[in-house]
Design a protein around this motif. Structure first.
Motif, PDB file in Angstrom:
ATOM      1  N   ALA A 165       0.837  -1.203   0.000  1.00 42.24           N
ATOM      2  CA  ALA A 165       0.000   0.000   0.000  1.00 42.24           C
ATOM      3  C   ALA A 165       0.870   1.252   0.000  1.00 42.24           C
ATOM      4  N   ILE A 166       1.942   1.232   0.792  1.00 42.02           N
ATOM      5  CA  ILE A 166       2.861   2.377   0.800  1.00 42.02           C
ATOM      6  C   ILE A 166       3.562   2.487  -0.552  1.00 42.02           C
ATOM      7  N   ARG A 167       3.927   1.346  -1.146  1.00 44.46           N
ATOM      8  CA  ARG A 167       4.609   1.329  -2.436  1.00 44.46           C
ATOM      9  C   ARG A 167       3.738   1.978  -3.513  1.00 44.46           C
ATOM     10  N   GLN A 168       2.444   1.668  -3.505  1.00 42.36           N
ATOM     11  CA  GLN A 168       1.549   2.256  -4.489  1.00 42.36           C
ATOM     12  C   GLN A 168       1.456   3.770  -4.319  1.00 42.36           C
ATOM     13  N   PHE A 169       1.410   4.199  -3.059  1.00 38.14           N
ATOM     14  CA  PHE A 169       1.360   5.641  -2.805  1.00 38.14           C
ATOM     15  C   PHE A 169       2.669   6.305  -3.240  1.00 38.14           C
ATOM     16  N   ALA A 170       3.805   5.653  -2.974  1.00 33.93           N
ATOM     17  CA  ALA A 170       5.099   6.192  -3.399  1.00 33.93           C
ATOM     18  C   ALA A 170       5.146   6.356  -4.910  1.00 33.93           C
ATOM     19  N   ASN A 171       4.569   5.412  -5.650  1.00 30.72           N
ATOM     20  CA  ASN A 171       4.521   5.522  -7.109  1.00 30.72           C
ATOM     21  C   ASN A 171       3.705   6.743  -7.533  1.00 30.72           C
ATOM     22  N   THR A 172       2.611   6.994  -6.816  1.00 29.43           N
ATOM     23  CA  THR A 172       1.791   8.168  -7.111  1.00 29.43           C
ATOM     24  C   THR A 172       2.584   9.448  -6.880  1.00 29.43           C
ATOM     25  N   VAL A 173       3.285   9.507  -5.758  1.00 30.77           N
ATOM     26  CA  VAL A 173       4.079  10.694  -5.430  1.00 30.77           C
ATOM     27  C   VAL A 173       5.166  10.917  -6.481  1.00 30.77           C
ATOM     28  N   ALA A 174       5.868   9.855  -6.831  1.00 33.30           N
ATOM     29  CA  ALA A 174       6.973   9.971  -7.782  1.00 33.30           C
ATOM     30  C   ALA A 174       6.507  10.363  -9.176  1.00 33.30           C
ATOM     31  N   GLY A 175       5.248  10.082  -9.497  1.00 35.85           N
ATOM     32  CA  GLY A 175       4.735  10.381 -10.830  1.00 35.85           C
ATOM     33  C   GLY A 175       4.112  11.752 -10.979  1.00 35.85           C
ATOM     34  N   ARG A 176       4.083  12.542  -9.900  1.00 35.92           N
ATOM     35  CA  ARG A 176       3.467  13.868  -9.965  1.00 35.92           C
ATOM     36  C   ARG A 176       4.473  14.915 -10.432  1.00 35.92           C
ATOM     37  N   ALA A 177       3.934  16.024 -10.968  1.00 37.39           N
ATOM     38  CA  ALA A 177       4.768  17.150 -11.404  1.00 37.39           C
ATOM     39  C   ALA A 177       4.265  18.420 -10.723  1.00 37.39           C
TER      40      ALA A 177
END
Length: 319
Positions: A36-48
């Motif tokens: 669950a944290i990994r999925q959120f980290a992917n969201t954070v890393a994909g933002r601009a």
């Protein structure tokens, strides 16, 4: 809708899984939480983000949810994705006790968002986004005062500040921040421990109380009776200062681990025996005892070092 959550919540099924192979059950629970944290980290890393190119993640949750561990795991996962991150605790923005808001009962309200230095907090966060650095206060809880020195924090373009605390979703803190640079994360124990008929043995809130009793005893030199005495005020503070804003979160993480009652069982049952029967919350003691008693017990050594449950049991040196 069919429940697709792979967590086990029925006591008998958990006991069967732990008897068959505790390592498999532990690994599954830890995978669910970390994924669950990994999925959120992917969201954070994909933002601009826009302003300054950096982001602020507001991580809120009620007591004993595992905010500190979650913030640290998220920081490390972002690092693996090439995103630098720092963690910030809202506790460092506490006012001195003599500056705290005082309600009608005359006692300082430590649970209120106004117990924080909001002007300083907002100034630091905006400076961090606009200039890439700021000087954060440090609160010395033993001295009940703000320390003289400050901590310099820097964010490079694309870096993230993870801010954790019970008030991290409060509009007085988040509304001044640019929405493009902000993500809001809410964590809690969102599952109940049930019997085979679906009756609740321990609610998510009661599981947090179990965690809190053990953590307070081990790390804060506080008796179970003292934790129970504070509990109604803690819950009231959560209902007043956190619950109204949980729906504003962009993402939620459930920190419940099916094997945690087995890890906590023996020591917490032992500690609950020290609570006098005349304690006003002794009915809660009996309920915790009844909920934990049917569970198998596991040794603390089985808990992985990067588990959120490590917040609530002795460190390796103290095992």
């Amino acid at each position: 809708m069919r429940n697709t959550d792979p967590r086990l919540t029925e006591a008998g099924q958990i006991n069967d899984a732990l008897q068959k192979d505790p390592a498999v059950r532990i690994a599954e629970d830890e995978h669910i939480y970390h994924d669950a944290i990994r999925q959120f980290a992917n969201t954070v890393a994909g933002r601009a983000p826009s302003v300054g190119g950096s982001q602020i993640i507001m991580l809120a949750g009620p007591t004993a949810s595992g905010k500190t561990t979650t913030a640290h795991i998220l920081r490390d996962m972002l690092a693996h994705r090439g995103v630098g991150a720092v963690t910030i605790s809202l506790d460092d923005f506490y006012l001195r006790p003599d500056c705290m808001p005082v309600p009608e009962d005359g006692k300082p309200d430590f649970e209120s968002v106004h117990a924080l230095d909001l002007p300083l907090l907002n100034a630091c966060f905006m400076e961090l986004l606009e200039k890439g650095e700021t000087q954060l206060p440090q609160f010395d809880f033993q001295a009940a005062a703000r320390a003289d020195q400050r901590t310099r924090v820097q964010l490079r373009t694309g870096d993230v500040a993870i801010v954790e605390g019970i008030h991290a979703l409060n509009p007085l803190i988040v509304d001044p921040l640019p929405a493009d640079n902000l993500l809001k994360l809410y964590i809690s124990v969102a599952s109940d421990l049930q019997d085979d008929r679906g009756n609740i043995l321990l609610s998510g809130r009661e599981l947090r109380l179990v965690r809190r009793i053990l953590r307070d005893y081990i790390y804060r030199n506080s008796t179970p009776a003292n934790t129970l005495d504070m509990w109604p005020g803690v819950v009231a503070g959560e209902e007043k200062h956190l619950a109204p804003y949980t729906d504003d979160a962009d993402y939620r993480i459930n920190t419940f681990h099916a094997y945690e009652p087995a890890i906590f069982r023996d020591r917490v049952l032992e500690l609950l025996e020290t609570v006098p029967k005349e304690n006003p919350l002794y009915g809660q003691v009996r309920r915790l005892q009844a909920g934990l008693a049917p569970m198998r017990s596991l040794f603390w050594e089985l808990v992985p070092d990067n588990s959120v449950l490590r917040e609530f049991i002795p460190d390796r040196a103290g095992l």
